[in-house]
Design a protein around this motif. Structure first.
Motif, short mmCIF file in Angstrom:
data_model
loop_
_atom_site.label_atom_id
_atom_site.label_comp_id
_atom_site.label_asym_id
_atom_site.label_seq_id
_atom_site.Cartn_x
_atom_site.Cartn_y
_atom_site.Cartn_z
N ASN A 72 0.83 -1.21 0.00
CA ASN A 72 0.00 0.00 0.00
C ASN A 72 0.86 1.25 0.00
OD1 ASN A 72 -2.36 -1.50 -0.01
ND2 ASN A 72 -2.57 -1.50 2.22
N LEU A 73 1.97 1.23 0.71
CA LEU A 73 2.90 2.38 0.67
C LEU A 73 3.36 2.63 -0.76
CD1 LEU A 73 5.11 1.70 3.83
CD2 LEU A 73 3.63 3.68 3.49
N GLN A 74 3.71 1.56 -1.46
CA GLN A 74 4.17 1.71 -2.84
C GLN A 74 3.04 2.22 -3.73
OE1 GLN A 74 5.61 -2.30 -3.36
NE2 GLN A 74 7.74 -1.70 -2.97
N ASN A 75 1.82 1.70 -3.52
CA ASN A 75 0.69 2.15 -4.32
C ASN A 75 0.38 3.62 -4.10
OD1 ASN A 75 0.41 -0.45 -5.30
ND2 ASN A 75 -1.17 -1.03 -3.83
N GLU A 76 0.67 4.12 -2.89
CA GLU A 76 0.42 5.52 -2.55
C GLU A 76 1.51 6.45 -3.07
OE1 GLU A 76 -1.76 7.14 1.16
OE2 GLU A 76 -0.49 5.50 1.86
N GLY A 77 2.55 5.88 -3.68
CA GLY A 77 3.66 6.71 -4.12
C GLY A 77 4.65 7.02 -3.01
N ARG A 78 4.64 6.18 -1.97
CA ARG A 78 5.54 6.39 -0.83
C ARG A 78 6.65 5.33 -0.84
NH1 ARG A 78 1.48 6.71 4.21
NH2 ARG A 78 3.45 7.06 5.34
N GLY A 79 7.13 5.01 -2.03
CA GLY A 79 8.14 3.96 -2.16
C GLY A 79 9.40 4.25 -1.38
N ASP A 80 9.77 5.55 -1.24
CA ASP A 80 10.97 5.91 -0.49
C ASP A 80 10.86 5.54 0.98
OD1 ASP A 80 11.98 6.90 -2.79
OD2 ASP A 80 11.67 9.01 -2.30
N GLU A 81 9.62 5.36 1.47
CA GLU A 81 9.41 5.08 2.88
C GLU A 81 9.37 3.58 3.19
OE1 GLU A 81 6.18 7.39 4.58
OE2 GLU A 81 6.27 8.77 2.88
N VAL A 82 9.43 2.75 2.14
CA VAL A 82 9.34 1.30 2.34
C VAL A 82 10.54 0.83 3.16
CG1 VAL A 82 9.47 -0.94 1.18
CG2 VAL A 82 7.98 0.87 0.28
N PRO A 83 10.31 0.06 4.22
CA PRO A 83 11.41 -0.36 5.10
C PRO A 83 12.14 -1.59 4.57
CG PRO A 83 9.37 -1.21 5.95
CD PRO A 83 9.01 -0.39 4.73
N ARG A 84 13.30 -1.81 5.15
CA ARG A 84 14.05 -3.03 4.84
C ARG A 84 13.64 -4.17 5.78
NH1 ARG A 84 20.69 -3.87 4.73
NH2 ARG A 84 20.63 -6.15 4.79
N TYR A 85 13.18 -3.82 6.99
CA TYR A 85 12.94 -4.85 8.00
C TYR A 85 11.47 -4.88 8.42
CZ TYR A 85 18.01 -4.79 8.46
OH TYR A 85 19.35 -4.85 8.20
N VAL A 86 10.99 -6.08 8.73
CA VAL A 86 9.67 -6.30 9.33
C VAL A 86 9.88 -7.15 10.58
CG1 VAL A 86 7.44 -7.45 9.09
CG2 VAL A 86 8.38 -6.12 7.18
#
Length: 924
Positions: free
Chosen positions: A96-110
């Protein structure tokens, strides 16, 4: 200061004990995560938020339990909950972050947890490392190092063309361009950008508190940018001021920032007047994950950013770490590593090696953004960590480390002509120092403070070809000289560079044809006098081919220089993606001779490891042989027909015609037919194309007057020559019916293309009758017999060509004066041997004739060469080889070594060298 691993482990034990009975997500999850972050000495609220909204595909908002922008998502369940379901929820939030155009905020860890169990998922695991670590809460202590990224101690080695680096370039370029558009330019802009990069990197890698710089920008500056410049100026001032000298009532967040020193923030810059677009560009930079960017490459990123926008190409100009390591390892690291392995069980030898490393000094006299120095420092620091471990075991005390750590950035020196790369190199060294302190922390749980910066690299802005290197680092104190001087051929040099080259090579005839990089060899040789220091440079391979070795290497040999190691031609991965790579060599040298000399051989276009050969001496051509060089010769050293250049029209294209042009001319003026001849250049010869020319050598005035179209072309030639800037060309306007240079024979001749693909095993040669006019893109040999054709068409001649011809990129550039006139022909072959060569040579011509529709380019394509032609060449090769010696040659190197020994005998028969034994080949 980050916590030691011992402290972190103790906190993890306490945390696990205190939370062993927790069960309810809604009531206790947020407190759980606050205290989890406290294990690492991090305030959760300074880096991460609870219940972060993210819009789903249906348009409604979902809420992430815990969200750390660009770093971490945590999803919590009540005790006994399904962790796989929690993981799926987290992955949905990422989508959903990527769909919102927030790809820069996608984390490396979960991270997912139900209190009783914890699972950590790394979405970008290092090669060979597991992507998931799952364990019960009671085993947190044993798994705590997997969470080192929370404390800012994650290290990662990545491909320079990783998309993260391209994105970093875009973000910084955008900020740079916004500032420049606003009139903030020049020195202040360069300094400002370096400071911003340092702050971004510092908050993501533990120099600052996590997100300290980002929070300052987000919460202490206005979104419209009106106060951003002033606030940043204040921030820079704080970073430059020791903690005990700061004002008592300084803002709490600013007071928490460390003292940086190192003069990075010392200079007062003019304010950068921001607007909203500039502020947004800075915020976008803040949201990026800078811990992914290695200092070993970010200098290249910045250099690209500072180019004019119309010349900028994202992803360009990276220098491959792999290729830099070739030089560093050959020059000193392999030797130091071998000494370490030998000494690590001998305390005295180990201490001596450690002490020696701490006293070394390194100079890069063309350092650019410092990549060579940065990677050299990293490799030496890693060696030092191994030495510390060998001396003190797996858990040295802080006192052990502080007492024994000797390496520091102050041991590294550089000279760079431009100011911008100088500043980048300084900061890159500081940031690599911090990364190596992080590796120390990772390995031993002990901290070596990065700030304040008590040591600085010595990077001097100067012209390395005009400054005395001793002013930067006295030669007696220097241990190694290394680098990648400019790749500039003589025909591409600026007037200033030509002046510098003349200054360096003022006493050498014909030095004007040398590549610019050779100036650094001369300066290094002068610098080395009276020392035992050693050097290695990356250089264009052209300095080991053609006429250049014969011009500058004798001067170096007179100064006592010996070649210690060589990496023969390979592709230097430094150009933009999709563009041709530079073909280079690496040459290591010094005044002190060494016993173990090695040649590294590569297959062009291959990525396999080099074949490593130990030899007794390395020639200027980078094969085993004496320190002898070929010189230009006007005539062959053997009794064979001479070679000539083809005919040079210098006509502005008016003598030359396509088939359509020829047909039109002859349709209008049939009387011109005796003067129209086939015109053969390298392309026509190899690719089977048709081209024609007017050959008016014997035309009479009366004949020319009757051919008005031909006469018009003659007038055009005259006008073209009269307009030339060259006086000699203008003089030939007096002879408008003639080619500028005429070498056409009256007999049958062999044609040799001057340039041809290096992929061919053989350069195709062929016979032509004198009615074919040869262009100056070819050579010709008049009166050549089938014996001569056979010898030059063989592998042994090709071995000589490949070694001594010049190159255009990697293509062969055949040379008359260097290659042909110096070629040692078979001495005293028997009539029977010559007859076998002649028969085999004719068989090659007959095999070609079996394929009348194929061009020579097709016939000699290594993937398409007909079997009949290949067999004919094999027979010819064996016949020619036996004219040199009865024993067969098994490798090209054997052929080359034999030929060069024969060349020495033919050119200096009274001083023929004794035979040399080659050491055993080794794969590498």
């Amino acid at each position: 200061m980050p916590l030691s691993w011992n402290e972190i482990r103790n906190r993890a034990i306490t945390f696990a004990q205190e939370w062993s009975g927790a069960s309810r997500e809604r009531a206790e999850a947020q407190t759980f995560w606050n205290e989890f972050f406290n294990i690492f000495g991090i305030r959760r609220r300074s880096v991460a938020s609870f219940e972060e909204p993210v819009r789903n595909l249906g348009g409604a908002f979902d809420f992430i339990d815990l969200f750390w922008t660009g770093r971490l998502i945590a999803e919590h369940k009540s005790r006994g909950g399904d962790l796989s379901r929690a993981e799926s929820q987290a992955m949905g939030y990422i989508q959903n972050l990527q769909n919102e155009g927030r790809g820069d905020e996608v984390p490396r860890y979960v991270i997912v947890s139900d209190f009783a169990r914890i699972a950590l998922h790394d979405l970008e695991p290092e090669e060979g490392q597991p992507a998931t670590h799952e364990f019960p809460l009671s085993e947190l202590r044993d798994n705590i190092r997997h969470f080192a990224f929370i404390a800012g101690y994650e290290t990662r080695r990545i491909d320079p063309e990783d998309p993260a680096n391209l994105r970093a370039t875009e973000l910084l370029a955008n900020l740079h361009d916004r500032l420049e558009d606003g009139g903030y330019t020049g020195h202040d802009l360069q300094r400002f950008m370096v400071r911003i990069l340092f702050c971004l990197f510092a908050e993501d890698t533990g120099i600052f508190e996590p997100a300290a710089f980002t929070n300052f920008i987000l919460h202490r500056t206005r979104e419209d940018g009106t106060d951003t410049g002033a606030q940043l100026s204040r921030l820079f001032d704080v970073l430059n001021r020791p903690v005990d000298e700061r004002q008592t009532h300084l803002d709490e967040d600013l007071a928490a920032l460390p003292y940086v020193n190192g003069e990075l923030f010392a200079e007062r810059l003019t304010f950068a007047d921001f607007n909203q677009a500039m502020h947004v560009a800075l915020v976008q930079c803040c949201r990026f994950k800078w811990e992914k960017i290695s200092p070993a490459i970010f200098g290249s990123l910045f250099q690209n950013i500072m180019q004019a926008r119309e010349r900028r190409q994202i992803g360009a100009h990276y220098t491959s770490e792999r290729d830099i390591l070739k030089l560093i390892r050959s020059l000193f690291m392999d030797e130091l590593r071998e000494r370490f392995e030998s000494a690590k069980r001998n305390r005295r030898q180990l201490e001596a090696l450690h002490r020696e490393i701490g006293e070394m000094r390194f100079l890069d006299p063309a350092c650019g953004c410092g990549n060579f120095l940065v990677i050299a420092y990293r490799e030496l620091r890693r060696l030092e960590l191994d030495i510390i471990q060998a001396r003190f075991g797996d858990q040295p005390t802080e006192a052990d480390i502080r007492a024994s750590a000797r390496l520091h950035v102050g041991q590294f020196y550089g000279i760079e002509i431009e100011e911008w790369p100088v500043r980048i190199a300084e900061v890159a060294m500081w940031l690599m120092d911090h990364q190596m302190n992080a590796e120390l922390f990772e390995r031993f749980g002990q901290v070596k403070a990065t700030t304040p910066l008590t040591r600085s690299p010595h990077i001097v802005q100067a012209n390395a070809l005009r400054i005395d290197w001793n002013e930067v680092l006295p030669a007696a104190e220097c241990t190694y000289i290394l680098g990648n001087p400019p790749f500039i051929g003589h025909h591409l040099q600026t007037e200033s560079q030509k002046e510098d080259q003349h200054r360096v090579w003022h006493d050498i005839a014909a030095a004007g044809v040398l590549d610019f990089v050779t100036c650094w060899y001369r300066r290094a040789a002068e610098y080395m006098v009276g020392t035992s220091n050693r050097a290695a440079f990356v250089s264009t391979n052209s300095i080991t081919q053609g006429e250049q070795p014969g011009i500058f290497w004798p001067d170096l040999f007179r100064r006592g220089i010996q070649i210690h190691f060589a990496h023969r031609t390979f592709q230097w991965m430094s150009e933009a993606r999709g563009r041709a790579h530079v073909h280079v060599v690496i040459i290591g040298f010094g005044r002190k001779d060494i016993a173990r000399k090695r040649i590294h051989e590569y297959e062009i276009g291959e990525d396999a490891a080099a074949a490593v050969i130990e030899v007794t001496n390395i020639s200027p051509y980078l094969f085993e042989g004496p320190n002898a060089v070929l010189t230009n010769r006007a005539h062959p050293i053997c009794n064979v027909p001479g070679m000539k250049y083809g005919n040079k029209p210098t006509d502005g294209g008016h003598f030359l015609m396509s088939t359509e042009d020829r047909d039109a001319l002859l349709r209008d003026e049939p009387g011109a037919r005796p003067f129209v001849r086939p015109y053969i250049g390298a392309e026509e010869f190899l690719d089977g194309r048709e081209r024609w020319c007017l050959w008016l050598k014997d035309i009479t005035p009366t004949q020319l007057r009757r051919l008005p179209a031909v006469a018009a072309r003659v007038r055009a030639v005259k006008e073209f020559r009269l307009r030339s800037k060259a006086e000699t060309t203008r003089k030939y306007a007096e002879y408008p019916t003639l080619f500028r240079q005429i070498a056409q024979p009256n007999t049958r001749f062999i044609l040799i293309p001057r340039h041809t693909s290096e992929s061919r095993q053989y350069i195709p040669f062929a016979y032509f009758e004198p009615d074919h006019i040869v262009s100056d893109s070819c050579f010709l040999i008049p009166n050549a017999s089938i014996w001569h054709f056979g010898v030059i068409s063989s592998l042994i001649h090709m071995a000589w060509v490949k070694q001594f011809c010049g190159r255009l990129e990697s293509r062969y550039r055949y040379s008359k004066d260097i290659v042909y006139n110096n070629f040692p022909w078979p001495q005293n072959p028997t009539d029977a041997q010559k007859q076998k060569v002649e028969q085999a040579a004719q068989a090659v011509l007959d095999a070609r004739a079996q394929f009348p529709d194929a061009t020579l380019a097709d016939l000699y394509d290594p993937n398409a060469m007909p079997a009949a032609l290949r067999r004919a060449h094999d027979v010819l090769d064996r016949a020619v080889d036996r004219c040199y010696r009865p024993q067969p040659f098994t490798t090209e190197r054997q052929r080359l070594e034999f030929l060069f020994a024969l060349y020495e005998q033919l050119t200096a028969p009274l001083a023929a060298p004794a035979g040399r034994r080659r050491k055993k080949d080794r794969g590498g």
